[in-house]
Design a protein around this motif. Structure first.
Motif, PDB file in Angstrom:
ATOM      1  N   LEU A 256      -9.863  -1.551   7.724  1.00 16.69           N
ATOM      2  CA  LEU A 256     -10.016  -2.969   8.023  1.00 16.69           C
ATOM      3  C   LEU A 256     -10.198  -3.182   9.514  1.00 16.69           C
ATOM      4  O   LEU A 256      -9.810  -2.346  10.335  1.00 16.69           O
ATOM      5  CB  LEU A 256      -8.771  -3.745   7.568  1.00 16.69           C
ATOM      6  CG  LEU A 256      -8.332  -3.573   6.108  1.00 16.69           C
ATOM      7  CD1 LEU A 256      -6.857  -3.918   5.949  1.00 16.69           C
ATOM      8  CD2 LEU A 256      -9.185  -4.445   5.202  1.00 16.69           C
ATOM      9  N   PHE A 257     -10.766  -4.333   9.851  1.00 15.33           N
ATOM     10  CA  PHE A 257     -10.819  -4.795  11.235  1.00 15.33           C
ATOM     11  C   PHE A 257      -9.837  -5.954  11.405  1.00 15.33           C
ATOM     12  O   PHE A 257      -9.847  -6.894  10.603  1.00 15.33           O
ATOM     13  CB  PHE A 257     -12.218  -5.304  11.601  1.00 15.33           C
ATOM     14  CG  PHE A 257     -13.291  -4.253  11.597  1.00 15.33           C
ATOM     15  CD1 PHE A 257     -13.249  -3.190  12.486  1.00 15.33           C
ATOM     16  CD2 PHE A 257     -14.368  -4.347  10.715  1.00 15.33           C
ATOM     17  CE1 PHE A 257     -14.257  -2.229  12.495  1.00 15.33           C
ATOM     18  CE2 PHE A 257     -15.375  -3.399  10.717  1.00 15.33           C
ATOM     19  CZ  PHE A 257     -15.319  -2.339  11.603  1.00 15.33           C
ATOM     20  N   GLU A 258      -9.018  -5.884  12.436  1.00 14.78           N
ATOM     21  CA  GLU A 258      -8.258  -7.060  12.871  1.00 14.78           C
ATOM     22  C   GLU A 258      -9.074  -7.714  13.983  1.00 14.78           C
ATOM     23  O   GLU A 258      -9.244  -7.141  15.058  1.00 14.78           O
ATOM     24  CB  GLU A 258      -6.881  -6.663  13.395  1.00 14.78           C
ATOM     25  CG  GLU A 258      -6.092  -7.837  13.946  1.00 14.78           C
ATOM     26  CD  GLU A 258      -4.819  -7.431  14.664  1.00 14.78           C
ATOM     27  OE1 GLU A 258      -4.357  -8.212  15.505  1.00 14.78           O
ATOM     28  OE2 GLU A 258      -4.310  -6.320  14.396  1.00 14.78           O
ATOM     29  N   THR A 259      -9.618  -8.881  13.710  1.00 12.00           N
ATOM     30  CA  THR A 259     -10.519  -9.516  14.663  1.00 12.00           C
ATOM     31  C   THR A 259      -9.737 -10.114  15.829  1.00 12.00           C
ATOM     32  O   THR A 259      -8.514 -10.252  15.783  1.00 12.00           O
ATOM     33  CB  THR A 259     -11.350 -10.607  13.982  1.00 12.00           C
ATOM     34  OG1 THR A 259     -10.486 -11.678  13.584  1.00 12.00           O
ATOM     35  CG2 THR A 259     -12.074 -10.056  12.766  1.00 12.00           C
ATOM     36  N   THR A 260     -10.472 -10.476  16.859  1.00  6.10           N
ATOM     37  CA  THR A 260      -9.828 -11.022  18.052  1.00  6.10           C
ATOM     38  C   THR A 260      -9.149 -12.365  17.797  1.00  6.10           C
ATOM     39  O   THR A 260      -8.280 -12.775  18.567  1.00  6.10           O
ATOM     40  CB  THR A 260     -10.864 -11.176  19.182  1.00  6.10           C
ATOM     41  OG1 THR A 260     -11.998 -11.916  18.688  1.00  6.10           O
ATOM     42  CG2 THR A 260     -11.330  -9.815  19.676  1.00  6.10           C
ATOM     43  N   ASP A 261      -9.538 -13.051  16.715  1.00  2.00           N
ATOM     44  CA  ASP A 261      -8.881 -14.317  16.398  1.00  2.00           C
ATOM     45  C   ASP A 261      -7.825 -14.166  15.298  1.00  2.00           C
ATOM     46  O   ASP A 261      -7.380 -15.146  14.708  1.00  2.00           O
ATOM     47  CB  ASP A 261      -9.903 -15.386  15.993  1.00  2.00           C
ATOM     48  CG  ASP A 261     -10.738 -14.981  14.782  1.00  2.00           C
ATOM     49  OD1 ASP A 261     -10.483 -13.891  14.226  1.00  2.00           O
ATOM     50  OD2 ASP A 261     -11.638 -15.752  14.403  1.00  2.00           O
ATOM     51  N   GLY A 262      -7.430 -12.907  15.014  1.00  2.00           N
ATOM     52  CA  GLY A 262      -6.332 -12.673  14.083  1.00  2.00           C
ATOM     53  C   GLY A 262      -6.720 -12.637  12.626  1.00  2.00           C
ATOM     54  O   GLY A 262      -5.851 -12.587  11.740  1.00  2.00           O
ATOM     55  N   ASP A 263      -8.018 -12.610  12.326  1.00  2.00           N
ATOM     56  CA  ASP A 263      -8.455 -12.506  10.943  1.00  2.00           C
ATOM     57  C   ASP A 263      -8.521 -11.026  10.562  1.00  2.00           C
ATOM     58  O   ASP A 263      -8.427 -10.134  11.405  1.00  2.00           O
ATOM     59  CB  ASP A 263      -9.819 -13.165  10.771  1.00  2.00           C
ATOM     60  CG  ASP A 263     -10.129 -13.513   9.328  1.00  2.00           C
ATOM     61  OD1 ASP A 263      -9.247 -13.270   8.471  1.00  2.00           O
ATOM     62  OD2 ASP A 263     -11.229 -14.015   9.054  1.00  2.00           O
ATOM     63  N   VAL A 264      -8.689 -10.763   9.265  1.00  2.00           N
ATOM     64  CA  VAL A 264      -8.801  -9.400   8.756  1.00  2.00           C
ATOM     65  C   VAL A 264     -10.068  -9.296   7.922  1.00  2.00           C
ATOM     66  O   VAL A 264     -10.289 -10.096   7.011  1.00  2.00           O
ATOM     67  CB  VAL A 264      -7.575  -9.022   7.898  1.00  2.00           C
ATOM     68  CG1 VAL A 264      -7.784  -7.658   7.237  1.00  2.00           C
ATOM     69  CG2 VAL A 264      -6.311  -9.006   8.754  1.00  2.00           C
ATOM     70  N   LEU A 265     -10.917  -8.305   8.243  1.00  2.00           N
ATOM     71  CA  LEU A 265     -12.161  -8.072   7.512  1.00  2.00           C
ATOM     72  C   LEU A 265     -12.191  -6.633   7.011  1.00  2.00           C
ATOM     73  O   LEU A 265     -11.760  -5.712   7.710  1.00  2.00           O
ATOM     74  CB  LEU A 265     -13.376  -8.313   8.412  1.00  2.00           C
ATOM     75  CG  LEU A 265     -13.579  -9.722   8.981  1.00  2.00           C
ATOM     76  CD1 LEU A 265     -14.766  -9.727   9.933  1.00  2.00           C
ATOM     77  CD2 LEU A 265     -13.787 -10.731   7.869  1.00  2.00           C
ATOM     78  N   LEU A 266     -12.718  -6.457   5.817  1.00  2.00           N
ATOM     79  CA  LEU A 266     -12.835  -5.117   5.262  1.00  2.00           C
ATOM     80  C   LEU A 266     -13.942  -4.344   5.962  1.00  2.00           C
ATOM     81  O   LEU A 266     -15.024  -4.866   6.203  1.00  2.00           O
ATOM     82  CB  LEU A 266     -13.145  -5.191   3.766  1.00  2.00           C
ATOM     83  CG  LEU A 266     -13.352  -3.836   3.097  1.00  2.00           C
ATOM     84  CD1 LEU A 266     -12.035  -3.114   2.930  1.00  2.00           C
ATOM     85  CD2 LEU A 266     -14.057  -3.986   1.769  1.00  2.00           C
ATOM     86  N   ASN A 267     -13.671  -3.089   6.257  1.00  2.00           N
ATOM     87  CA  ASN A 267     -14.707  -2.191   6.777  1.00  2.00           C
ATOM     88  C   ASN A 267     -15.215  -1.300   5.643  1.00  2.00           C
ATOM     89  O   ASN A 267     -16.299  -1.518   5.125  1.00  2.00           O
ATOM     90  CB  ASN A 267     -14.156  -1.363   7.932  1.00  2.00           C
ATOM     91  CG  ASN A 267     -15.204  -0.446   8.536  1.00  2.00           C
ATOM     92  OD1 ASN A 267     -16.406  -0.629   8.337  1.00  2.00           O
ATOM     93  ND2 ASN A 267     -14.769   0.570   9.265  1.00  2.00           N
ATOM     94  N   GLU A 268     -14.427  -0.319   5.225  1.00  2.00           N
ATOM     95  CA  GLU A 268     -14.869   0.585   4.163  1.00  2.00           C
ATOM     96  C   GLU A 268     -13.680   1.024   3.312  1.00  2.00           C
ATOM     97  O   GLU A 268     -12.514   0.848   3.699  1.00  2.00           O
ATOM     98  CB  GLU A 268     -15.572   1.819   4.754  1.00  2.00           C
ATOM     99  CG  GLU A 268     -16.910   1.484   5.418  1.00  2.00           C
ATOM    100  CD  GLU A 268     -17.630   2.714   5.944  1.00  2.00           C
ATOM    101  OE1 GLU A 268     -17.098   3.838   5.798  1.00  2.00           O
ATOM    102  OE2 GLU A 268     -18.723   2.552   6.515  1.00  2.00           O
ATOM    103  N   ILE A 269     -13.990   1.626   2.159  1.00  2.00           N
ATOM    104  CA  ILE A 269     -12.976   2.070   1.210  1.00  2.00           C
ATOM    105  C   ILE A 269     -13.235   3.529   0.861  1.00  2.00           C
ATOM    106  O   ILE A 269     -14.381   3.947   0.699  1.00  2.00           O
ATOM    107  CB  ILE A 269     -13.021   1.245  -0.092  1.00  2.00           C
ATOM    108  CG1 ILE A 269     -12.921  -0.235   0.201  1.00  2.00           C
ATOM    109  CG2 ILE A 269     -11.907   1.666  -1.046  1.00  2.00           C
ATOM    110  CD1 ILE A 269     -13.298  -1.093  -1.000  1.00  2.00           C
TER     111      ILE A 269
END
Length: 387
Positions: A256-269
């Motif tokens: 996952l990515f923790e974005t600079t604004d505190g969100d979480v986005l999936l990268n890979e599995i």
């Protein structure tokens, strides 16, 4: 060949690399035997597994033999052929976990992203590309740079190419050399991962790990991640949403990515134990490898609670040309409190190849991960084989 009878079950594993080796190490105390299938004679797992079948990952006869000698099949490498596994499962009755359908999803990053986005999992903006103009259109829409990814075959960052400008689009697409997709470049605070487990009737997640990549290759992991409690809660929730899309029991590495604004986005599995979960061997109540064995057999899952803060450093071959592997300065690890060495048994050191890892665990829950990481880096520096 004589088949040995054992009191416990046998797990057949497609792949016999370091993950297969550590699966065998975790299975043995549970009374579980492993048989691995791998094309490399005397593969890393061979010295600790009960037996090795020397065959390619898509060799149907070899996989059928593996199924005949096992109670359940699993895989430790995505190069396993989903079609062959589906056919062998149907014809032999030996279950496969995770299910081959999950491999089909994972094999194609564009298919993976579409299925996850459709399920409501947060992902960066993405699209398939057919030609360089598609990349230039993505730069118009997403801004530069963008990340071009090979849809199939990428591993340890291979097949991932950042495209800094429209002028670079043709060369980038040529370097990928196959079906590709493009993603918006994510401005992230840190890269994190969740090791999650699908059991029979339950789901388990390990504490959030923080990862450091260099040239798209994982170099370090620290746990707990240096993220806020809110980010960790969000990451664990995303991981559980991901598991709802995956089919079959076992461990999944979710990056996952923790974005600079505190969100979480999936990268890979990865539908298997993952490098970012190796810390669990010393740092958690039960390791990701034990959990995978339990899960594929349909046994109760173990505790995923943190035993102590832990830092991990991968040992990569720092060589310019392939040569015989050599382990050095083992005593430095052994004399360091809280440190553990894992050597993967690979005979050949190739440039950038993962040869092992070291972990350093804290004395108690208050030990700072920064301190542990510094020690792990020092040990990596003295142990790593280099020219």
């Amino acid at each position: 060949m004589t088949t040995l009878e054992t009191p416990g079950p046998t797990v057949g594993v497609v792949g016999g690399g370091q993950l297969g080796r550590m699966l065998a190490e975790a299975a043995s105390p549970l009374g579980v035997d492993l048989i691995v299938l791998d094309p490399t004679p005397d593969c890393p797992a061979a010295t600790v597994a009960r037996d090795q079948i020397v065959a390619d990952f898509d060799d149907e006869d070899g996989i059928r033999e593996l199924a005949d000698r096992s109670d359940v099949l699993t895989f430790e490498i995505e190069l396993a052929d989903q079609t062959v596994l589906e056919r062998v499962e149907a014809e032999t009755g030996t279950p496969v976990h995770p299910k081959p359908a999950t491999l089909e999803t994972i094999h194609d990053k564009l298919v993976q992203k579409r299925e996850l986005a459709d399920a409501g999992v947060p992902v960066p903006p993405f699209r398939g590309v057919e030609n360089a103009d598609d990349i230039r259109d993505a730069i118009d829409d997403y801004g530069a740079p963008v990340m071009l990814k090979a849809r199939t075959g990428g591993y340890d960052g291979r097949g991932n190419v950042p495209v800094e400008s429209k002028d670079d689009a043709d060369a980038a697409l040529e370097s990928v050399a196959g079906p590709a997709m493009v993603e918006s470049f994510v401005e992230f605070e840190r890269e994190v991962s969740v090791i999650a487990v699908n059991g029979v009737d339950d789901v388990a997640t390990f504490p959030l790990g923080e990862n450091v990549h260099v040239d798209e290759i994982l170099r370090e992991t620290v746990v707990p991640a240096r993220s806020s409690e809110a980010v960790e809660r969000r990451a664990l929730a995303v991981a559980e949403d991901v598991l709802s899309v995956m089919d079959g029991r076992g461990v999944y590495g979710i990056e996952l990515f923790e974005t600079t604004d505190g969100d979480v986005l999936l990268n890979e599995i990865a539908p298997r134990p993952h490098n970012s979960g190796h810390w669990t061997i010393e740092g958690a109540q039960s390791s990701q490898f034990e959990q995978h064995v339990r899960a594929v057999l349909g046994w109760p899952l173990g505790s995923t609670e943190l035993r102590s803060p832990t830092a991990l450093a991968n040992l990569l071959a720092d060589v310019e040309e392939s040569r015989d592997a050599q382990l050095r300065n083992v005593d430095r690890v052994l004399e360091t409190p809280g440190a553990h060495l894992h050597w993967y048994g690979k005979r050949e050191a190739r440039p950038g190849r993962k040869m092992g890892h070291v972990t350093v665990s804290g004395r108690d829950e208050n030990t700072a991960v920064d301190e542990l990481l510094e020690t792990a880096r020092d040990l990596e520096d003295v142990v790593t084989f280099r020219d």
